[in-house]
Design an enzyme around this catalytic site. Structure first.
Site, PDB file in Angstrom:
ATOM      1  N   LYS A  16      26.933  30.481 -45.240  1.00 14.57           N
ATOM      2  CA  LYS A  16      26.065  30.633 -46.407  1.00 14.57           C
ATOM      3  C   LYS A  16      24.933  31.620 -46.105  1.00 14.57           C
ATOM      4  CE  LYS A  16      27.143  25.870 -47.823  1.00 14.57           C
ATOM      5  NZ  LYS A  16      26.573  24.561 -48.201  1.00 14.57           N
ATOM      6  N   TYR A  56      31.994  25.757 -57.010  1.00 12.32           N
ATOM      7  CA  TYR A  56      31.284  24.465 -56.975  1.00 12.32           C
ATOM      8  C   TYR A  56      31.426  23.689 -58.286  1.00 12.32           C
ATOM      9  CZ  TYR A  56      28.935  25.400 -52.484  1.00 12.32           C
ATOM     10  OH  TYR A  56      28.655  25.613 -51.149  1.00 12.32           O
ATOM     11  N   ASN A 119      22.362  24.318 -45.224  1.00 18.10           N
ATOM     12  CA  ASN A 119      23.162  23.728 -44.146  1.00 18.10           C
ATOM     13  C   ASN A 119      24.212  24.670 -43.543  1.00 18.10           C
ATOM     14  OD1 ASN A 119      24.952  23.606 -46.237  1.00 18.10           O
ATOM     15  ND2 ASN A 119      25.098  21.377 -46.320  1.00 18.10           N
ATOM     16  N   HIS A 122      29.977  26.168 -45.252  1.00 21.98           N
ATOM     17  CA  HIS A 122      30.822  25.379 -46.153  1.00 21.98           C
ATOM     18  C   HIS A 122      32.204  25.253 -45.547  1.00 21.98           C
ATOM     19  CE1 HIS A 122      33.289  24.252 -49.601  1.00 21.98           C
ATOM     20  NE2 HIS A 122      34.094  25.216 -49.225  1.00 21.98           N
ATOM     21  N   GLU A 133      40.476  27.484 -52.690  1.00 27.08           N
ATOM     22  CA  GLU A 133      39.292  28.282 -52.374  1.00 27.08           C
ATOM     23  C   GLU A 133      39.660  29.614 -51.725  1.00 27.08           C
ATOM     24  OE1 GLU A 133      36.807  25.503 -50.205  1.00 27.08           O
ATOM     25  OE2 GLU A 133      36.531  24.257 -51.995  1.00 27.08           O
TER      26      GLU A 133
HETATM   27  P1  RTP Z   1      30.103  22.128 -48.575  1.00 25.40           P
HETATM   28  O1  RTP Z   1      30.924  22.009 -49.847  1.00 25.40           O
HETATM   29  O2  RTP Z   1      29.052  23.186 -48.634  1.00 25.40           O
HETATM   30  O3  RTP Z   1      30.933  22.167 -47.325  1.00 25.40           O
HETATM   31  O4  RTP Z   1      29.252  20.795 -48.470  1.00 25.40           O
HETATM   32  P2  RTP Z   1      29.715  19.308 -48.520  1.00 25.40           P
HETATM   33  O5  RTP Z   1      31.127  19.160 -48.956  1.00 25.40           O
HETATM   34  O6  RTP Z   1      29.319  18.737 -47.204  1.00 25.40           O
HETATM   35  O7  RTP Z   1      28.752  18.738 -49.636  1.00 25.40           O
HETATM   36  P3  RTP Z   1      28.901  18.685 -51.245  1.00 25.40           P
HETATM   37  O8  RTP Z   1      28.500  17.316 -51.664  1.00 25.40           O
HETATM   38  O9  RTP Z   1      30.211  19.225 -51.701  1.00 25.40           O
HETATM   39  O10 RTP Z   1      27.734  19.665 -51.678  1.00 25.40           O
HETATM   40  C1  RTP Z   1      27.923  21.047 -51.625  1.00 25.40           C
HETATM   41  C2  RTP Z   1      26.648  21.701 -51.168  1.00 25.40           C
HETATM   42  O11 RTP Z   1      25.627  21.491 -52.140  1.00 25.40           O
HETATM   43  C3  RTP Z   1      24.377  21.415 -51.488  1.00 25.40           C
HETATM   44  N1  RTP Z   1      23.747  20.134 -51.808  1.00 25.40           N
HETATM   45  N2  RTP Z   1      22.476  20.026 -52.099  1.00 25.40           N
HETATM   46  N3  RTP Z   1      20.858  16.866 -52.787  1.00 25.40           N
HETATM   47  C4  RTP Z   1      20.957  18.175 -52.662  1.00 25.40           C
HETATM   48  O12 RTP Z   1      19.996  18.909 -52.809  1.00 25.40           O
HETATM   49  C5  RTP Z   1      22.243  18.720 -52.303  1.00 25.40           C
HETATM   50  N4  RTP Z   1      23.363  18.037 -52.133  1.00 25.40           N
HETATM   51  C6  RTP Z   1      24.315  18.936 -51.820  1.00 25.40           C
HETATM   52  C7  RTP Z   1      24.620  21.508 -50.009  1.00 25.40           C
HETATM   53  O13 RTP Z   1      24.414  22.860 -49.601  1.00 25.40           O
HETATM   54  C8  RTP Z   1      26.076  21.138 -49.873  1.00 25.40           C
HETATM   55  O14 RTP Z   1      26.644  21.696 -48.709  1.00 25.40           O
END
Ligand code: RTP
Length: 155
Positions: A16, A56, A119, A122, A133
């Site tokens: 990212k 997303y 973070n 992804h 994707e």
């Molecule tokens: P990614 O898709 O980036 O690998 O992340 P992930 O599956 O671990 O998490 P996901 O729930 O799919 O969320 C995607 C990305 O959204 C951002 N996020 N911000 N509470 C918040 O502010 C929040 N929650 C999620 C994060 O960058 C997350 O990686």
């Protein structure tokens, strides 16, 4: 052969904007290479808003969605395709928990990040989404099938 018990999969990994701006591109790529996965696609790319929203789309109803889209389109990202046995779940383990404060030391997020919204990386959450994707982020001709001359740990 133990390896044949698991499926060869593909996953979409993206560094990212925070990871690119902090100079962590080499560090992240290195962890996937050292694990033994195979790189099938790699590019630096400034993502348009419509692509970020499509990527997303499952998070559209979340309160953080607009901020997430603004952020992911704020600067270049590094798009990668990685292939290997069980690569989808293994990549998620290498990446660590979504909230870097809960990610284990030794994981990318556990070692290198503090905030959920920054973070670093992804990774696709299922083999189906890995395929989806990769098709979304790469054009024809940007992905490569290749076989190492001698690397039995990859096959
Ligand atoms: P990614 O898709 O980036 O690998 O992340 P992930 O599956 O671990 O998490 P996901 O729930 O799919 O969320 C995607 C990305 O959204 C951002 N996020 N911000 N509470 C918040 O502010 C929040 N929650 C999620 C994060 O960058 C997350 O990686």
């Amino acid at each position: 052969l133990v390896a044949s018990m698991e499926q060869v999969e593909e996953t979409y990994i993206m560094i990212k904007p925070d990871g690119v701006q902090r100079g962590l591109v080499g560090e992240v790529i290195s962890r996937f290479e050292k694990k033994g996965f195979k790189l099938t696609g790699l590019k630096l790319f400034h993502c348009p808003k419509d692509l970020a929203e499509e990527h997303y789309k499952d998070l559209k109803s979340k309160s953080f969605f607009p901020k997430l889209i603004d952020y992911i389109t704020s600067g270049p990202v590094v798009c990668m395709g990685w292939e290997g046995i069980g690569v989808v779940a293994s990549a998620r383990k290498l990446i660590g928990a979504t909230n870097p404060l809960q990610a284990e030391p030794g994981t990318i997020r556990g070692d290198l990040a503090v905030q959920t919204g920054r973070n670093v990386v992804h990774g696709s959450d299922s083999p189906e989404n890995g395929k989806r994707e990769i098709a979304l982020w790469f054009k024809e001709g940007e992905l490569f099938e290749w076989t190492p001359v001698q690397a039995p740990w990859l096959t």
